[in-house]
Design a protein around this motif. Structure first.
Motif, PDB file in Angstrom:
ATOM      1  N   CYS A 123      54.607  23.436  20.959  1.00  0.00           N
ATOM      2  CA  CYS A 123      54.239  23.004  19.560  1.00  0.00           C
ATOM      3  C   CYS A 123      52.800  23.621  19.470  1.00  0.00           C
ATOM      4  O   CYS A 123      51.997  23.302  18.136  1.00  0.00           O
ATOM      5  CB  CYS A 123      54.033  21.434  19.704  1.00  0.00           C
ATOM      6  N   THR A 141      52.005  14.778  27.869  1.00  0.00           N
ATOM      7  CA  THR A 141      53.261  14.437  27.014  1.00  0.00           C
ATOM      8  C   THR A 141      54.534  15.317  27.526  1.00  0.00           C
ATOM      9  O   THR A 141      54.316  16.556  27.618  1.00  0.00           O
ATOM     10  CB  THR A 141      53.056  14.717  25.390  1.00  0.00           C
ATOM     11  N   PHE A 200      60.345  17.900  17.398  1.00  0.00           N
ATOM     12  CA  PHE A 200      58.907  17.543  16.893  1.00  0.00           C
ATOM     13  C   PHE A 200      58.183  18.941  16.956  1.00  0.00           C
ATOM     14  O   PHE A 200      58.735  19.896  17.313  1.00  0.00           O
ATOM     15  CB  PHE A 200      58.351  16.669  17.907  1.00  0.00           C
ATOM     16  N   GLY A 201      56.613  18.781  16.635  1.00  0.00           N
ATOM     17  CA  GLY A 201      55.938  19.832  16.570  1.00  0.00           C
ATOM     18  C   GLY A 201      56.144  20.523  15.056  1.00  0.00           C
ATOM     19  O   GLY A 201      54.864  21.048  14.599  1.00  0.00           O
ATOM     20  N   GLY A 202      57.085  20.075  14.340  1.00  0.00           N
ATOM     21  CA  GLY A 202      57.017  20.406  12.832  1.00  0.00           C
ATOM     22  C   GLY A 202      55.853  19.873  12.123  1.00  0.00           C
ATOM     23  O   GLY A 202      55.267  20.638  11.199  1.00  0.00           O
ATOM     24  N   GLY A 234      48.356  20.273  23.998  1.00  0.00           N
ATOM     25  CA  GLY A 234      49.108  19.577  22.933  1.00  0.00           C
ATOM     26  C   GLY A 234      48.239  18.471  22.507  1.00  0.00           C
ATOM     27  O   GLY A 234      46.846  18.647  22.460  1.00  0.00           O
ATOM     28  N   MET A 253      55.064   9.975  26.721  1.00  0.00           N
ATOM     29  CA  MET A 253      53.779  10.237  26.744  1.00  0.00           C
ATOM     30  C   MET A 253      52.997   9.319  27.846  1.00  0.00           C
ATOM     31  O   MET A 253      53.271   7.991  27.993  1.00  0.00           O
ATOM     32  CB  MET A 253      53.018   9.956  25.575  1.00  0.00           C
ATOM     33  N   ASN A 301      47.095  20.759  18.172  1.00  0.00           N
ATOM     34  CA  ASN A 301      48.060  21.616  17.543  1.00  0.00           C
ATOM     35  C   ASN A 301      47.630  22.179  16.008  1.00  0.00           C
ATOM     36  O   ASN A 301      47.758  23.157  15.908  1.00  0.00           O
ATOM     37  CB  ASN A 301      49.121  20.792  17.685  1.00  0.00           C
ATOM     38  N   SER A 320      48.528  16.305  18.813  1.00  0.00           N
ATOM     39  CA  SER A 320      48.578  16.443  17.428  1.00  0.00           C
ATOM     40  C   SER A 320      47.563  17.284  16.778  1.00  0.00           C
ATOM     41  O   SER A 320      47.710  18.287  16.220  1.00  0.00           O
ATOM     42  CB  SER A 320      49.165  15.494  16.627  1.00  0.00           C
ATOM     43  N   ARG A 372      51.878   6.840  16.653  1.00  0.00           N
ATOM     44  CA  ARG A 372      52.624   6.746  17.983  1.00  0.00           C
ATOM     45  C   ARG A 372      52.687   5.371  18.335  1.00  0.00           C
ATOM     46  O   ARG A 372      51.625   4.678  18.946  1.00  0.00           O
ATOM     47  CB  ARG A 372      51.846   7.424  18.927  1.00  0.00           C
ATOM     48  N   ARG A 432      42.894  13.678  19.885  1.00  0.00           N
ATOM     49  CA  ARG A 432      43.300  14.238  21.211  1.00  0.00           C
ATOM     50  C   ARG A 432      43.694  15.632  21.302  1.00  0.00           C
ATOM     51  O   ARG A 432      44.271  16.376  20.261  1.00  0.00           O
ATOM     52  CB  ARG A 432      44.478  13.353  21.729  1.00  0.00           C
ATOM     53  N   ASP A 461      51.074  19.071  27.008  1.00  0.00           N
ATOM     54  CA  ASP A 461      52.296  19.057  26.727  1.00  0.00           C
ATOM     55  C   ASP A 461      52.896  19.744  27.847  1.00  0.00           C
ATOM     56  O   ASP A 461      52.538  20.861  28.549  1.00  0.00           O
ATOM     57  CB  ASP A 461      52.920  19.768  25.376  1.00  0.00           C
TER      58      ASP A 461
HETATM   59  O1  LIG Z   1      50.676  14.455  19.722  1.00  0.00           O
HETATM   60  C1  LIG Z   1      50.878  14.323  20.925  1.00  0.00           C
HETATM   61  O2  LIG Z   1      49.986  14.122  21.652  1.00  0.00           O
HETATM   62  C2  LIG Z   1      52.098  15.122  21.672  1.00  0.00           C
HETATM   63  C3  LIG Z   1      52.262  16.671  20.635  1.00  0.00           C
HETATM   64  O3  LIG Z   1      51.541  17.216  21.469  1.00  0.00           O
HETATM   65  C4  LIG Z   1      53.737  17.222  20.616  1.00  0.00           C
HETATM   66  O4  LIG Z   1      53.798  18.378  20.561  1.00  0.00           O
HETATM   67  C5  LIG Z   1      54.452  16.296  19.575  1.00  0.00           C
HETATM   68  O5  LIG Z   1      54.892  15.243  19.542  1.00  0.00           O
HETATM   69  C6  LIG Z   1      54.107  16.994  18.169  1.00  0.00           C
HETATM   70  O6  LIG Z   1      54.161  15.986  17.336  1.00  0.00           O
HETATM   71  P1  LIG Z   1      54.537  16.275  15.838  1.00  0.00           P
HETATM   72  O7  LIG Z   1      54.236  17.719  15.461  1.00  0.00           O
HETATM   73  O8  LIG Z   1      53.687  15.428  14.992  1.00  0.00           O
HETATM   74  O9  LIG Z   1      56.204  16.030  15.565  1.00  0.00           O
END
Ligand SMILES: O=C(O)C[C@@H](O)[C@H](O)C(=O)COP(=O)(O)O
Ligand SMILES: Nc1ncnc2c1ncn2[C@@H]1O[C@H](COP(=O)(O)OP(=O)(O)O)[C@@H](O)[C@H]1O
Length: 339
Positions: free
Chosen positions: A311, A102, A271-273, A44, A116, A49, A46, A179, A19, A23
């Motif tokens: 993120c 999200t 989150f985001g890490g 956003g 979400m 990102n 994952s 998720r 995806r 965000d």
């Molecule tokens: O993953 C998503 O669809 C949402 C992400 O964009 C959001 O920033 C997030 O939850 C990041 O997830 P993580 O880095 O796995 O904690």
């Protein structure tokens, strides 16, 4: 050096599949969503990102994913192009399916959550016709983000991409990315996660994600080492198990293990890490660093992202991560994240 033998003759360093969404992060910190009035829009999702993180680290990055035929789909494509991410395999879907959203809620310094909106999400419309073997075979690695397995036709598309990767010596990296709202049952989760994990060279996930993936096959009270050894009996060379603020551990097929702690930061959101961790860790592997150095790099980027509002926008360059590490080592000692 590490134990992942990427084919250096391939054009792309990483192609991510899954995806690319939007965000909407609350601007009002330490407030519930009910009380939040304004949000900041970021790309956003994952895998998106992670792709942005790889591009920021100057790696040749591609993406396989469907986007909606609307302003948010345009936004994602423009953002990716600006970041230098190849979008040749990101078809625009005109079925009326919408970009996943999200909403994030930053309730306190230690508590945040995400809400979400993914009904009829366009990313899950990815189909086998969208999967191009010649594209995939030209990459050192293919990242599969687990939510792509949560519904058809995306599930078949992701499984086909994995088959093309294995056939063409493209390393499969599986970010479990569990998720709960995306899945109908534990059995379905376990069956499809297992199908990909058994073919993956590298598996990355939090311990709870490994437990979800293995629920139908294993008891939860196994050690991390036992979890890793299960996947070494298939195709895995490297298994990374994350424990949030407790740090993370990498296990190798050769029987070694490496632990890193987190870098101390003022966390804004929890989150985001994970996405920052994945991109910076994979960067280190592609640079053929020792695993511990790659883990430290991933841990640093993750810490930078949990202390940032976004993120994706906040994904750092290699120099920014190195500078961050140097600053933390000056403040906390050379072995700040190492035992
Ligand atoms: O993953 C998503 O669809 C949402 C992400 O964009 C959001 O920033 C997030 O939850 C990041 O997830 P993580 O880095 O796995 O904690
Ligand atoms: N409070 C924190 N401070 C610094 N780094 C953190 C913190 N929480 C998590 N991290 C880093 O982010 C990484 C990923 O976080 P985790 O919650 O395990 O995965 P995900 O973000 O995918 O849910 C962790 O392994 C750790 O390196």
């Amino acid at each position: 050096m590490n134990n992942i033998n990427f084919d250096q003759n391939k054009k792309y360093d990483l192609i991510a599949l899954g995806r690319a969404a939007v965000d909407l992060n609350a601007n009002e910190l330490y407030t519930t969503l009910e009380e939040t009035e304004t949000f900041t829009k970021y790309v956003g999702g994952s895998p998106a990102n992670v792709a942005i993180g790889m591009a920021r680290l100057n790696k040749e990055t591609g993406f396989i994913g469907r986007v909606a035929d609307d302003q948010f789909g345009n936004y994602v494509l423009q953002y990716f192009e600006n970041e230098g991410i190849d979008i040749s395999n990101m078809p625009v879907d005109s079925s009326g399916a919408k970009t996943g959203l999200t909403f994030t809620e930053i309730k306190s310094k230690t508590e945040s959550s995400i809400l979400m909106y993914r009904n009829e999400a366009v990313d899950l419309k990815l189909c086998t016709d969208d999967i191009n073997e010649d594209y995939i075979k030209n990459s050192k690695a293919l990242l599969i983000s687990g939510t792509a397995l949560s519904a058809e036709p995306s599930r078949q598309a992701a499984l086909l991409a994995v088959e093309y990767a294995v056939k063409n010596n493209v390393k499969v990296i599986f970010d479990i990315d569990y998720r709960p709202y995306s899945w109908k049952s534990e059995a379905e989760t376990g069956i499809y996660y297992t199908k990909v994990a058994e073919k993956s060279d590298i598996i990355i996930g939090s311990r709870s994600e490994f437990n979800y993936m293995e629920k139908i096959i294993k008891e939860e009270d196994r050690t991390d080492k036992e979890v890793a050894e299960h996947w070494f009996s298939f195709n895995s060379k490297l298994v990374v198990i994350k424990h949030g603020k407790e740090g993370s551990t990498a296990y190798t097929l050769e029987g070694e293990s490496y632990d890193v702690k987190i870098f101390p930061v003022e966390m804004i959101k929890s989150f985001g890490g994970g996405d920052a961790y994945a991109s910076a860790f994979i960067y280190g592997l592609l640079e053929d660093w020792d695993i511990l150095d790659a883990l430290e790099f991933g841990s640093a980027s993750a810490s930078m992202l949990v202390s940032a509002h976004s993120c994706s926008d906040a994904m750092p360059t290699a120099d920014e991560i190195k500078e961050f590490i140097e600053e933390k080592k000056k403040e906390y000692g050379e072995r700040v994240v190492r035992d």
